[in-house]
Write an enzyme that holds these catalytic residues in place. Sequence first.
Site, PDB file in Angstrom:
ATOM      1  N   ASN A  69     -28.260 -51.764 -35.351  1.00  0.00           N
ATOM      2  CA  ASN A  69     -27.795 -50.425 -35.325  1.00  0.00           C
ATOM      3  C   ASN A  69     -28.979 -49.986 -33.713  1.00  0.00           C
ATOM      4  O   ASN A  69     -27.867 -50.583 -32.696  1.00  0.00           O
ATOM      5  CB  ASN A  69     -28.188 -49.664 -36.388  1.00  0.00           C
ATOM      6  CG  ASN A  69     -30.089 -49.424 -36.855  1.00  0.00           C
ATOM      7  OD1 ASN A  69     -30.779 -50.819 -37.140  1.00  0.00           O
ATOM      8  ND2 ASN A  69     -30.970 -48.656 -36.946  1.00  0.00           N
ATOM      9  N   ASP A  70     -29.249 -49.058 -34.133  1.00  0.00           N
ATOM     10  CA  ASP A  70     -29.403 -48.558 -32.138  1.00  0.00           C
ATOM     11  C   ASP A  70     -29.490 -49.932 -31.041  1.00  0.00           C
ATOM     12  O   ASP A  70     -30.495 -50.127 -31.003  1.00  0.00           O
ATOM     13  CB  ASP A  70     -30.380 -47.162 -32.313  1.00  0.00           C
ATOM     14  CG  ASP A  70     -30.678 -46.267 -33.768  1.00  0.00           C
ATOM     15  OD1 ASP A  70     -29.974 -46.476 -34.480  1.00  0.00           O
ATOM     16  OD2 ASP A  70     -31.263 -45.923 -33.630  1.00  0.00           O
ATOM     17  N   PRO A  71     -29.357 -49.504 -30.082  1.00  0.00           N
ATOM     18  CA  PRO A  71     -29.312 -49.608 -28.577  1.00  0.00           C
ATOM     19  C   PRO A  71     -30.411 -49.236 -28.140  1.00  0.00           C
ATOM     20  O   PRO A  71     -31.106 -48.247 -28.666  1.00  0.00           O
ATOM     21  CB  PRO A  71     -28.766 -49.821 -28.076  1.00  0.00           C
ATOM     22  CG  PRO A  71     -27.497 -48.612 -28.201  1.00  0.00           C
ATOM     23  CD  PRO A  71     -28.125 -49.075 -29.777  1.00  0.00           C
TER      24      PRO A  71
END
Length: 592
Positions: A69-71
């Site tokens: 998921n998130d960078p």
Amino acid sequence: MEFTKRVHWVLPVLYISCLAFLFNTNNFVLVVDASHDVFSEDVLSLSAVNVKKEHRSGYHFQPTKHWINDPNGPMYYNGVYHLFYQYNPKGAVWGNIVWAHSVSKDLINWKKVEHAIFPSKPFDKYGCWSGSATVLPGNKPVILYTGIVDDKNTQVQNYAVPANLSDPYLREWIKPDNNPLIVADKAINGTYFRDPTTAWLGKDGHWRISIGGKKNNRGISYLYKSRDFMHWVKAKHPLHATAGTGNWECPDFFPVSATNGLDTSVVGPNVKHVMKVSLDATRFEYYTLGSYDVGKDRYIPDPDMIDGWNGLRYDYGNFYASKSFFDPSKNRRILWGWANESDSTDNDIKKGWAGVQLIPRTIVLDPNGKQLLQWPVEELETLRGNKVELSNKILNKGENVEIKGITAAQADVDVTFSFESLDKAEPFDPSWDRYDAQKICSQKGSTVEGGLGPFGLLTLASQNLEEYTPVFFRVFKDQDKHLVLMCSDASRSSIKDDKTKMKDGKDAYRPSFAGFVNVDLTEKKLSLRSLIDNSVVESFGAGGKTCITSRVYPALALFGNAHLYAFNNGTEAVKIDSLNAWTMNRPREMNH
Ligand SMILES: *[C@@H]1O[C@H](CO)[C@@H](O)[C@H](O)[C@H]1NC(C)=O
Ligand SMILES: *[C@@H]1O[C@H](CO)[C@@H](O)[C@H](O)[C@H]1NC(C)=O
Ligand SMILES: *[C@@H]1O[C@H](CO)[C@@H](O)[C@H](O)[C@H]1NC(C)=O
Ligand SMILES: *[C@H]1O[C@@H](CO)[C@H](O)[C@@H](O)[C@@H]1NC(C)=O
């Protein structure tokens, strides 16, 4: 960010250690308003035996398997770009999150290195969630990230520093013992206290960061200050807060100009600031443009901005938890965003992977001062292979033209359409919600004949158009002005019906994503660029004014069987002024 949902499914106890149940959705149990997707150990650590190649990206960033998921903490340091990201090293669902780490010299070819941050200390034993990097004076990078300290999801802010600044890849990170740096005070609910931003330096010599959260239903971007980066004090007021928006995740706060990127600490009379938040309630990202009052240490959105669910979005599709950074080597600000799957969890587990990072985008202020412009970084063009061109091609109503000679499943296509007149634009129905573009697109799809539009591209199309993902414009006349709707419609993207597979019991997630394009039509032209990549369609309308990403899973339009068309289904003829399309090659090195 935390992987939360409106509605959550957990696995019943009987299910644990019984893999056969994994593919049977009837064994999921509904739990409303829990804080997490909870999976049993077996599911969390389920490694697909054979990672499915079908639908994997060709040039979008994706690890060889498992969940992302998130960078996190993107930065440029001594000639190397660093991308960290939330990663489950054990399976294709959210859980066991670490900061995976990849490095690149060109934002295109990535080399995977050791995980940078993983749970190991009391201050992050239950999780290492999102955060940002700041390069301190003296060229010293430091990461701030959210640690989870208990099984109640209590969040604190920690820091990590490179073990060896001479290592060109900064492979090893140290989490010093004076962590955590910031814990929630009594006024803050520690379960809504996460995702620290990159720090900026005030004229007073104090660093500032913002942290996302909420109080009641008020989204909050808390502000903390520090002289030495180690001792942080909460400011009297938050940087910004907005009632009724729910929890704020992954805030991002930075200055912009119309010409080039700006370092995060830049302020000045001609500088606008961007405040972006990821709204957990809608799972989209919203931004406003405004001014940063350095005296009061507050952000003030410009008066014409909509600060809430109806506001401007970075992307009107699968795009979340983004983070930007300043790239001093090219004087630009770069935005990374995560695209989750539109597939079911069952399918993610079968595929053995879930999530991609989208192509990094350069962001600048639109010269009109009202919005941002986003564009794929120029380095992407190094992957362009075989090229086809088309120009001055008229498309009458109902006509389409196939763009042959490229690999349509993995392509970059850039097209400019023009038209003679706006007269045939359909009236904008006053009963429509101006802010629900997606609903309008679901009613006025590519097959619904129009006046001026629908026209655009049919991406990932099967030979006989049994399935395709149209990306298109439709122009409406609304009293004294025109409204341009841009759609990226997944509703016909696959003939395969996996209705039974969605964990919320609904039909497969095939949204008719859409946004309006605030564009001047005086020249009677509209341009569109789409990055097509097997299961990703990432599109940029009117030079990056409106961006929409769709995740789609064609059953027929796979690999060599995918086709690309330009089409028009409006009574006004449109002309393809120019169209350039390229086969996109795989990067030499992609995180293997
Ligand atoms: C630090 O990195 C440099 C360059 O890779 C290497 O030569 C050196 O041995 C490293 N130092 C330590 C203490 O590991
Ligand atoms: C903080 O939020 C959690 C999750 O919504 C809730 O269960 C808890 O009661 C809240 N704590 C306080 C002190 O309000
Ligand atoms: C154009 O409209 C016709 C008639 O509604 C429909 O059959 C056709 O599929 C449409 N073309 C596209 C590309 O959607
Ligand atoms: C991506 O997946 C779809 C389908 O499960 C959900 O509806 C979205 O909310 C989700 N988006 C994010 C950002 O998690």
